[in-house]
Structure formats: C-alpha cells, structure tokens
Design a protein around this motif. Structure first.
Motif, PDB file in Angstrom:
ATOM      1  N   SER A  88       0.845  -1.199   0.000  1.00 59.95           N
ATOM      2  CA  SER A  88       0.000   0.000   0.000  1.00 59.95           C
ATOM      3  C   SER A  88       0.877   1.245   0.000  1.00 59.95           C
ATOM      4  N   ARG A  89       0.284   2.338  -0.424  1.00 66.66           N
ATOM      5  CA  ARG A  89       0.907   3.657  -0.331  1.00 66.66           C
ATOM      6  C   ARG A  89      -0.189   4.623   0.090  1.00 66.66           C
ATOM      7  N   GLY A  90       0.075   5.408   1.165  1.00 65.38           N
ATOM      8  CA  GLY A  90      -0.930   6.289   1.719  1.00 65.38           C
ATOM      9  C   GLY A  90      -1.678   5.562   2.837  1.00 65.38           C
ATOM     10  N   PRO A  91      -2.618   6.249   3.527  1.00 67.66           N
ATOM     11  CA  PRO A  91      -3.137   7.575   3.193  1.00 67.66           C
ATOM     12  C   PRO A  91      -2.303   8.744   3.696  1.00 67.66           C
ATOM     13  N   GLY A  92      -1.182   8.486   4.378  1.00 70.06           N
ATOM     14  CA  GLY A  92      -0.343   9.587   4.826  1.00 70.06           C
ATOM     15  C   GLY A  92       0.302  10.320   3.675  1.00 70.06           C
ATOM     16  N   PRO A  93       0.988  11.434   3.928  1.00 70.20           N
ATOM     17  CA  PRO A  93       1.597  12.231   2.853  1.00 70.20           C
ATOM     18  C   PRO A  93       2.644  11.445   2.069  1.00 70.20           C
ATOM     19  N   TRP A  94       2.608  11.579   0.775  1.00 67.12           N
ATOM     20  CA  TRP A  94       3.641  11.000  -0.095  1.00 67.12           C
ATOM     21  C   TRP A  94       3.654  11.766  -1.405  1.00 67.12           C
ATOM     22  N   ASP A  95       4.807  11.767  -2.073  1.00 65.55           N
ATOM     23  CA  ASP A  95       4.976  12.514  -3.315  1.00 65.55           C
ATOM     24  C   ASP A  95       4.656  11.616  -4.505  1.00 65.55           C
ATOM     25  N   VAL A  96       3.758  12.093  -5.338  1.00 70.75           N
ATOM     26  CA  VAL A  96       3.267  11.298  -6.465  1.00 70.75           C
ATOM     27  C   VAL A  96       4.128  11.543  -7.702  1.00 70.75           C
ATOM     28  N   PRO A  97       4.685  10.495  -8.279  1.00 77.38           N
ATOM     29  CA  PRO A  97       5.385  10.650  -9.561  1.00 77.38           C
ATOM     30  C   PRO A  97       4.377  10.696 -10.699  1.00 77.38           C
ATOM     31  N   LYS A 110      -3.254  -1.426  -2.309  1.00 76.24           N
ATOM     32  CA  LYS A 110      -4.114  -0.264  -2.089  1.00 76.24           C
ATOM     33  C   LYS A 110      -3.286   0.990  -2.314  1.00 76.24           C
ATOM     34  N   LEU A 111      -3.767   1.840  -3.185  1.00 74.19           N
ATOM     35  CA  LEU A 111      -3.089   3.088  -3.527  1.00 74.19           C
ATOM     36  C   LEU A 111      -4.011   4.231  -3.114  1.00 74.19           C
ATOM     37  N   GLY A 129      -5.093  -6.104 -11.679  1.00 72.97           N
ATOM     38  CA  GLY A 129      -5.747  -6.747 -10.542  1.00 72.97           C
ATOM     39  C   GLY A 129      -5.137  -8.074 -10.155  1.00 72.97           C
ATOM     40  N   GLU A 130      -4.732  -8.866 -11.143  1.00 66.85           N
ATOM     41  CA  GLU A 130      -4.137 -10.182 -10.911  1.00 66.85           C
ATOM     42  C   GLU A 130      -5.020 -10.994  -9.962  1.00 66.85           C
ATOM     43  N   SER A 131      -4.443 -11.655  -8.963  1.00 63.78           N
ATOM     44  CA  SER A 131      -5.226 -12.582  -8.130  1.00 63.78           C
ATOM     45  C   SER A 131      -5.964 -11.914  -6.977  1.00 63.78           C
ATOM     46  N   ALA A 132      -5.482 -10.757  -6.505  1.00 65.94           N
ATOM     47  CA  ALA A 132      -6.072 -10.160  -5.309  1.00 65.94           C
ATOM     48  C   ALA A 132      -6.667  -8.768  -5.528  1.00 65.94           C
ATOM     49  N   GLY A 133      -6.396  -8.117  -6.622  1.00 64.93           N
ATOM     50  CA  GLY A 133      -7.030  -6.840  -6.917  1.00 64.93           C
ATOM     51  C   GLY A 133      -6.233  -5.621  -6.509  1.00 64.93           C
ATOM     52  N   VAL A 134      -6.632  -4.500  -7.083  1.00 68.31           N
ATOM     53  CA  VAL A 134      -6.021  -3.201  -6.801  1.00 68.31           C
ATOM     54  C   VAL A 134      -7.134  -2.223  -6.439  1.00 68.31           C
ATOM     55  N   VAL A 135      -6.955  -1.496  -5.338  1.00 71.41           N
ATOM     56  CA  VAL A 135      -7.904  -0.462  -4.914  1.00 71.41           C
ATOM     57  C   VAL A 135      -7.202   0.886  -5.001  1.00 71.41           C
ATOM     58  N   ILE A 136      -7.825   1.824  -5.684  1.00 72.32           N
ATOM     59  CA  ILE A 136      -7.284   3.171  -5.847  1.00 72.32           C
ATOM     60  C   ILE A 136      -8.263   4.153  -5.212  1.00 72.32           C
ATOM     61  N   VAL A 137      -7.790   4.936  -4.238  1.00 73.16           N
ATOM     62  CA  VAL A 137      -8.633   5.900  -3.541  1.00 73.16           C
ATOM     63  C   VAL A 137      -8.158   7.305  -3.887  1.00 73.16           C
ATOM     64  N   ILE A 138      -9.062   8.135  -4.413  1.00 69.24           N
ATOM     65  CA  ILE A 138      -8.700   9.509  -4.745  1.00 69.24           C
ATOM     66  C   ILE A 138      -9.587  10.477  -3.956  1.00 69.24           C
ATOM     67  N   PRO A 139      -9.065  11.656  -3.582  1.00 69.26           N
ATOM     68  CA  PRO A 139      -9.860  12.606  -2.806  1.00 69.26           C
ATOM     69  C   PRO A 139     -11.050  13.133  -3.593  1.00 69.26           C
ATOM     70  N   GLY A 181      -9.911  -7.887 -10.147  1.00 65.01           N
ATOM     71  CA  GLY A 181     -10.512  -6.605 -10.462  1.00 65.01           C
ATOM     72  C   GLY A 181      -9.759  -5.387  -9.953  1.00 65.01           C
ATOM     73  N   VAL A 182     -10.184  -4.249 -10.456  1.00 68.39           N
ATOM     74  CA  VAL A 182      -9.652  -2.943 -10.076  1.00 68.39           C
ATOM     75  C   VAL A 182     -10.803  -2.084  -9.579  1.00 68.39           C
ATOM     76  N   VAL A 183     -10.628  -1.449  -8.430  1.00 64.68           N
ATOM     77  CA  VAL A 183     -11.642  -0.567  -7.846  1.00 64.68           C
ATOM     78  C   VAL A 183     -11.067   0.840  -7.744  1.00 64.68           C
ATOM     79  N   VAL A 184     -11.820   1.826  -8.214  1.00 67.02           N
ATOM     80  CA  VAL A 184     -11.430   3.232  -8.105  1.00 67.02           C
ATOM     81  C   VAL A 184     -12.568   3.950  -7.392  1.00 67.02           C
ATOM     82  N   ARG A 185     -12.249   4.613  -6.286  1.00 65.47           N
ATOM     83  CA  ARG A 185     -13.311   5.240  -5.486  1.00 65.47           C
ATOM     84  C   ARG A 185     -12.771   6.414  -4.688  1.00 65.47           C
ATOM     85  N   HIS A 186     -13.703   7.151  -4.079  1.00 60.56           N
ATOM     86  CA  HIS A 186     -13.354   8.183  -3.112  1.00 60.56           C
ATOM     87  C   HIS A 186     -13.286   7.539  -1.721  1.00 60.56           C
TER      88      HIS A 186
END
Length: 202
Positions: A88-97, A110-111, A129-139, A181-186
């Motif tokens: 995972s990366r976040g939810p604390g501060p981090w610099d996005v490339p 989880k991103l 997503g591969e076998s376990a999935g990717v979750v992307i959370v955006i503000p 699967g891939v999930v993108v949400r707030h």
C-alpha cells in the motif's frame, strides 16, 4: 491536403492556452510564494494575469524567472506489488510521480491519494488486478479516467464523481482487472473519519 507538423515547444507561444494550462501556472505561482520566491503583492498581480492569459506566451512570461516544476520524466515510476503480503501507499503524505504501477499479486495493493502531494496535472496509474485486486482511492474533487482499463475476469468498478476541482490532477488509469478486479473510489466513511481524527494526516 498536406498535414501540418505539430508545433515545437519553442513555437507554441502564440497558441491558445487551456483552463488546465492556466491552473498549472496558478499552482506554480502559489508554490513560489510559499517558498518565498515572490511576495504576496506580486503573487496577486501574477495570478490575475495568469487567470486572464489567452496564449502560452503570456503564461510563460509569468514563470520565466522561476525554477521549472518537475516533469513526470524527472521522477522514476512508483512500483507496488501485492506479492504474498500485500502492498500500500498512503493515506499519509507522499509525493506522487507521473507514473505508478500497481500489481495486485496474491495479496492485493491499495493506492490511497487522500493526503498525497501531486505537482502534475495528470498521473498515469497502471493497475493490474491479478489474483487479489487493486484499490485506488482519490480525494473528492479529483477525477479518474478509467476508459482504458480492460475489465478482465475481475472487472472494473469506478464509483468516483466527474466533478473536478481546479488545480487537481487527472488520474488516468490503464491496465487490466485480471482475476480480482480494479476498484477506483473516493474515501469511504471509515477512511474519512480516520483521516479527520488523525492530526498527523490532516
């Protein structure tokens, strides 16, 4: 009809600037003021000129004496792999490339961009997503473009809203849902409460 060559960077001055171009300059000017490079009176003057600029030349003149902000090519891509234990990366501060690669693996990724620092108008996220999935959370106020994601067996679930606030980046998601699967949400209710109650993440 002969196709016209695309303008080079040094020929773009007379081209019309977009809303996103103006917002990028506004953000650069605000950063410069926060760093002490220009004072508040000069900031107000430049912001007014930036918001009414019609061409690239007018915008370029406002930032000619400021350091150039980093481009996506200046930062290496961030790669996250779920592997056996998850990542995972976040939810604390981090610099996005400018580019992020997330592979779900067997345990998932989880991103979370909730407190991320992003200086780019657009970020590409390769999600597999591969076998376990990717979750992307955006503000709230950030927008995701998921039209290029292949659904795979796990599919794509995008519950984000299309209402983009000025100065926020576009998260362009590509890749495949794979098996999980891939999930993108707030942020959900629990995530919002946790962020709100943690001063270190405010």
């Amino acid at each position: 009809m002969t196709a016209q060559p695309a303008p080079r960077d040094d020929d773009r001055g007379g081209l019309r600037a977009s809303h996103d171009d103006r917002e990028a300059v506004v953000e650069q000017l605000r950063d410069a003021a926060a760093e002490g490079r220009i004072d508040l009176d000069e900031l107000d003057e430049r912001l007014e000129r930036a918001l009414t600029a019609k061409t690239y030349a007018e915008l370029d003149a406002l930032t000619a004496d400021l350091p150039r902000p980093p481009s996506p090519a200046d930062l290496p891509p961030l790669e996250l792999s779920g592997g056996y234990y998850g990542a995972s990366r976040g939810p604390g501060p981090w610099d996005v490339p400018g580019r992020v690669i997330a592979r779900g693996g067997l345990a998932g990724v989880k991103l979370d961009f909730s407190r991320a620092r992003c200086r780019f108008p657009e970020v590409t996220v390769e999600a597999y997503g591969e076998s376990a999935g990717v979750v992307i959370v955006i503000p709230d106020g950030w927008v995701a473009d998921t039209t290029a994601v292949k659904s795979g067996l796990g599919g794509l679930k995008d519950t984000t809203t299309p209402d983009r606030l000025p100065g926020t980046p576009l998260i362009r998601v590509v890749g495949s849902g794979g098996m999980a699967g891939v999930v993108v949400r707030h942020p959900n209710r629990w995530e919002r409460r946790k962020l709100g109650n943690d001063p270190a993440r405010a």
